[in-house]
Scaffold this active site. Structure first.
Site, mmCIF file in Angstrom:
data_model
loop_
_atom_site.group_PDB
_atom_site.id
_atom_site.type_symbol
_atom_site.label_atom_id
_atom_site.label_comp_id
_atom_site.label_asym_id
_atom_site.label_seq_id
_atom_site.Cartn_x
_atom_site.Cartn_y
_atom_site.Cartn_z
ATOM 1 N N CYS A 69 0.822 -1.217 0.000
ATOM 2 C CA CYS A 69 0.000 0.000 0.000
ATOM 3 C C CYS A 69 0.852 1.262 0.000
ATOM 4 C CB CYS A 69 -0.950 0.000 1.190
ATOM 5 S SG CYS A 69 -0.157 -0.212 2.801
ATOM 6 N N HIS A 78 -1.993 1.183 7.296
ATOM 7 C CA HIS A 78 -2.290 1.346 5.873
ATOM 8 C C HIS A 78 -1.828 2.728 5.417
ATOM 9 C CE1 HIS A 78 -4.155 0.162 2.160
ATOM 10 N NE2 HIS A 78 -4.976 1.193 2.150
ATOM 11 N N ASP A 124 -8.076 4.647 -1.869
ATOM 12 C CA ASP A 124 -7.475 3.413 -1.380
ATOM 13 C C ASP A 124 -6.873 2.605 -2.520
ATOM 14 O OD1 ASP A 124 -6.888 1.006 -0.018
ATOM 15 O OD2 ASP A 124 -8.518 1.392 1.385
#
Length: 434
Positions: A78, A184, A202
């Site tokens: 991520c 994250h 995202d």
């Protein structure tokens, strides 16, 4: 993912042999359900919020990001996926080939500060992402949630979403947002001041869509302590830098025994150099240090390759390799013209049985000397430290040494990140990230 419970079986007839035990099927997922307090970007509520952000002038950054949207290629990528979006949105030329004849950023090209295999297994820390961003040509302002308040976060949200020159990547705990998982990274795409809603783009699209979240809740999600670092998370302000995007050098320390590495600088060398006769001159000082450094320390600094062409026919990398060779040659000239090179090269020769040290080894060893962070030298006696600082400082570099200055700054940032992430020394005054 844990295996599911075994499926029920039907008993076989008594005369038949018992069937072999079948392995339970692996449990898989097709996305997760977005918590109700988060508005999916494509929902009616999400579209309404985006229109409000656009009319208010706080969705300007969205267009560059959406035009370069990237889904991370690995579950733990991520951070790298977020950086790739920003790098491509800012039109940073990676200076190396992606595939075929194309230069482009992909998340598996961002190996710097931490090995990709390690990131694939454990993800990235806050400091590691900042380090990778700097390695690839971005100016980085890193702000931990523990050092800023909500009002400053909102001002930064308004700054980044109202222009296309500065981006924000947030580092947060999914748990606070009632999502599954924990740490994250995501880029920010828009902000609605009236309702304090922020668009989180995202990169884990296999798990959650992009969504609007309450800005204060997102800020709170940065505060929980990361168990890996013992520090809060936070956010980054990222701009296109002025220097060559990719470093010419990289640090290679897969086999370093960090406890002994630090012991050399904080125990062995301070005791050795407490005797002034050991370092009557700068040459004596460098000779003494080189003789006590780990064997092969020059190999901790390596010149990067021009990259691999994973799709095109062989033989198409010649032009990029030639350009890289020219840049490394220019860097080598700047290093060998520096006074420290002569001392380091001579000291290496004295410690080598063959007595001859390749030029490139001396160059890499000199860059190593110049790029090690100040924290490693703080226990040296004042006189020795002063001499060493004079030799190592970027201020000692002339206007023609901009390439060397840039490489030293980037490698120093990488060393800081590595030392902080490996710090189990109990010396928190030295490990600046702890």
């Amino acid at each position: 993912m844990s295996p599911s419970a075994s499926l029920p079986t039907v008993a076989a007839p008594a005369a038949a042999p018992a069937p072999a035990q079948a392995a339970a099927p692996e449990k898989t997922f097709y996305r997760r359900e977005l918590p109700a307090h988060l508005a999916s970007f494509t929902s009616d509520r999400g579209r309404q919020l985006f229109r409000q952000a656009l009319l208010a002038g706080f969705a300007e950054i969205f267009f560059a990001l959406s035009g370069n949207f990237t889904m991370q290629s690995e579950p733990a990528f991520c951070g790298l996926g977020s950086l790739v979006m920003v790098l491509n949105a800012l039109s940073v030329d990676p200076g190396k080939k992606w595939k075929g004849v194309w230069r482009w950023f992909a998340d598996d090209m961002l190996e710097c500060c931490a090995p990709l295999d390690q990131i694939k297994q454990t993800g990235m820390t806050f400091d590691e992402l900042a380090c990778v961003a700097r390695c690839n040509g971005l100016d980085v302002v890193a702000k931990r949630a523990s050092s800023v308040d909500y009002d400053e976060f909102v001002r930064d949200l308004e700054l980044v979403t109202s222009s296309s020159e500065t981006h924000m990547v947030v580092s947060f705990s999914r748990k606070t947002l009632s999502q599954t998982g924990d740490g994250h990274f995501s880029p920010i795409g828009a902000f609605v001041p009236e309702s304090q809603q922020v668009l989180v783009m995202d990169t884990a699209r296999f798990k959650y869509p992009s969504y609007f979240a309450d800005a204060r809740l997102l800020f709170e999600a940065m505060k929980p302590i990361d168990p890996v670092t013992g520090l809060s998370r936070g956010y980054f302000l990222l701009r296109k830098g002025d220097s060559t995007p990719l470093s010419l050098c990289q640090i290679v320390v897969k086999d370093v025994e960090w406890r002994s590495f630090r012991s050399v600088f904080w125990d062995t060398l301070p005791r050795l150099l407490a005797d002034p006769s050991v370092h009557n001159s700068a040459e004596d000082l460098i000779r003494a240090i080189v003789s006590h450094l780990p064997a092969g320390f020059a190999d901790y600094t390596a010149f990067r390759s021009a990259g691999r062409d994973l799709a095109g026919p062989p033989g198409q990398d010649a032009a990029l390799q030639s350009q890289l060779d020219q840049e490394i040659h220019a860097l080598t000239e700047q290093v060998t013209a520096h006074p420290l090179f002569r001392m380091v090269h001579a000291a290496l020769a004295e410690n080598t049985k063959a007595g001859a040290v390749p030029l490139t080894t001396g160059v890499r060893a000199t860059i190593f000397f110049m790029s090690l962070p100040d924290a490693l030298w703080v226990d040296l006696p004042a006189a020795a430290r002063s001499t060493l600082e004079t030799l190592r400082r970027p201020q000692s570099l002339g206007a023609r040494d901009s390439l060397l200055r840039s490489e030293v700054a980037r490698l120093s940032a990488q060393w800081d990140t590595l030392l902080n992430s490996k710090c189990s020394c109990g010396r928190k005054d030295k490990c600046t990230g702890h």
